[in-house]
Scaffold this active site. Structure first.
Site, PDB file in Angstrom:
ATOM      1  N   GLU A  17       0.844  -1.202   0.000  1.00  0.00           N
ATOM      2  CA  GLU A  17       0.000   0.000   0.000  1.00  0.00           C
ATOM      3  C   GLU A  17       0.873   1.244   0.000  1.00  0.00           C
ATOM      4  OE1 GLU A  17      -2.721   1.492  -0.205  1.00  0.00           O
ATOM      5  OE2 GLU A  17      -4.419   0.179   0.188  1.00  0.00           O
ATOM      6  N   ARG A 100      -6.632  -0.079  13.206  1.00  0.00           N
ATOM      7  CA  ARG A 100      -5.289   0.320  12.780  1.00  0.00           C
ATOM      8  C   ARG A 100      -5.435   1.481  11.810  1.00  0.00           C
ATOM      9  NH1 ARG A 100      -4.739  -0.980   7.505  1.00  0.00           N
ATOM     10  NH2 ARG A 100      -5.718  -2.870   6.682  1.00  0.00           N
ATOM     11  N   ASN A 102      -4.735   3.484   8.155  1.00  0.00           N
ATOM     12  CA  ASN A 102      -4.799   3.027   6.765  1.00  0.00           C
ATOM     13  C   ASN A 102      -4.804   4.223   5.823  1.00  0.00           C
ATOM     14  OD1 ASN A 102      -5.143   0.623   5.010  1.00  0.00           O
ATOM     15  ND2 ASN A 102      -6.984   1.705   4.339  1.00  0.00           N
ATOM     16  N   ASN A 148     -10.143   4.686   2.982  1.00  0.00           N
ATOM     17  CA  ASN A 148      -9.134   4.362   1.981  1.00  0.00           C
ATOM     18  C   ASN A 148      -8.842   5.539   1.055  1.00  0.00           C
ATOM     19  OD1 ASN A 148      -7.406   2.289   1.118  1.00  0.00           O
ATOM     20  ND2 ASN A 148      -9.089   0.829   0.998  1.00  0.00           N
ATOM     21  N   ASP A 197      -9.763   1.569  -4.132  1.00  0.00           N
ATOM     22  CA  ASP A 197      -8.739   1.536  -3.092  1.00  0.00           C
ATOM     23  C   ASP A 197      -7.923   2.825  -3.186  1.00  0.00           C
ATOM     24  OD1 ASP A 197      -6.753   0.666  -1.190  1.00  0.00           O
ATOM     25  OD2 ASP A 197      -7.268  -1.395  -1.660  1.00  0.00           O
TER      26      ASP A 197
END
Length: 284
Positions: A17, A100, A102, A148, A197
């Protein structure tokens, strides 16, 4: 190049990522969130090194003062590489077990916009946050199941942010004081497009979106119309960024988790046929 180039290295990412182009180092950084690593590709010689982290390595952004700011677990840290020294700035989602960080991007004002998600990505306990240059952290929107892919308008007028679980890219106006306007749907993904994404803008205002589950990156026009796609030899495509001195090389990350694919988790390079925008830095 006519096809995707797989960057040679000795490992694949479980969840690659957050690719980041560093002009000052002539290098590309990206993370393996589940592998708890930050990776670096030198564009001088194609050498790849990685730095292990103590928790999920969610994102990395350059600091104007030197070094980096990174999202590790639920902590925001100043990060010195290659020494791998970390200094905590602050944390988010206190009291929410199983979350978490992101995905993140810096804007022209030197702020960092970032999301948080449940590790299981199956419930709306995530949020969207802003890190200001003075170190203040503000929750700006939520809840999200899979926060995202923020992308900042090149002129700083608006930002785009996604809840992948809703297959929707949202648009927010950015006010002068850094607060956001009302969340508005901008692009709703249709069946067969995959799931939105990570994403980035090109120099013409086109939006490039990594399409999880569809094995491609797709460009949308500034008005949000689907323009064209580049197919890749892996299904779980996670993010993309422009890199190189001329910003004409597109690097694309992918994931290997829960799939059995030879190229799953690879870092790819493709020819986008256009150029990107310079990388913004955190100004603390």
């Amino acid at each position: 190049m006519s096809a995707a180039r797989i960057i040679a290295r000795d490992r694949r990412d479980l969840l690659g990522e957050g690719p980041l182009w560093s002009a000052r180092e002539n290098a590309l950084y990206w993370v393996d969130i589940l592998g708890r690593r930050i990776n670096r590709l030198s564009l001088d010689d194609d050498a790849v090194v990685s730095f292990e982290q103590p928790d999920h390595a969610a994102w990395i952004i350059e600091r104007a003062a030197g070094g980096f700011v990174a999202g590790i677990g639920l902590d925001l840290v100043r990060l010195d590489l290659p020494a791998n020294r970390r200094e905590v700035i602050g944390s988010v989602d206190a009291g929410i077990r199983g979350n978490r960080l992101n995905d993140a991007k810096a804007d022209m004002a030197g702020r960092v916009w970032f999301g948080s998600v449940p590790i299981t990505c199956d419930r709306p306990t995530g949020s969207f946050h802003r890190l200001d240059p003075d170190g203040a952290i503000t929750r700006v929107d939520g809840p999200y199941s899979i926060a995202n892919g923020p992308a900042i308008d090149p002129d700083g007028r608006f930002l785009l942010h996604t809840d992948t679980a809703l297959d929707t890219i949202f648009r927010f106006d950015i006010r002068e004081d850094g607060t956001l306007g009302k969340r508005q749907p901008f692009i709703r993904f249709e069946a067969g497009w995959g799931h939105p994404d990570g994403m980035t803008f090109d120099a013409d205002g086109g939006l490039w979106v990594a399409c999880w589950g569809a094995g491609c990156v797709t460009r949308f026009t500034p008005g949000g119309k689907r323009d064209r796609s580049i197919t890749l030899p892996a299904s779980q495509i996670t993010s993309c960024t422009f890199a190189g001195p001329d910003l004409d090389r597109l690097f694309v990350t992918s994931a290997a988790v829960d799939v059995d694919e030879p190229a799953g988790g690879a870092l790819f390079e493709v020819d986008p046929g256009c150029r990107g925008r310079p990388t913004q830095m955190y100004r603390d």
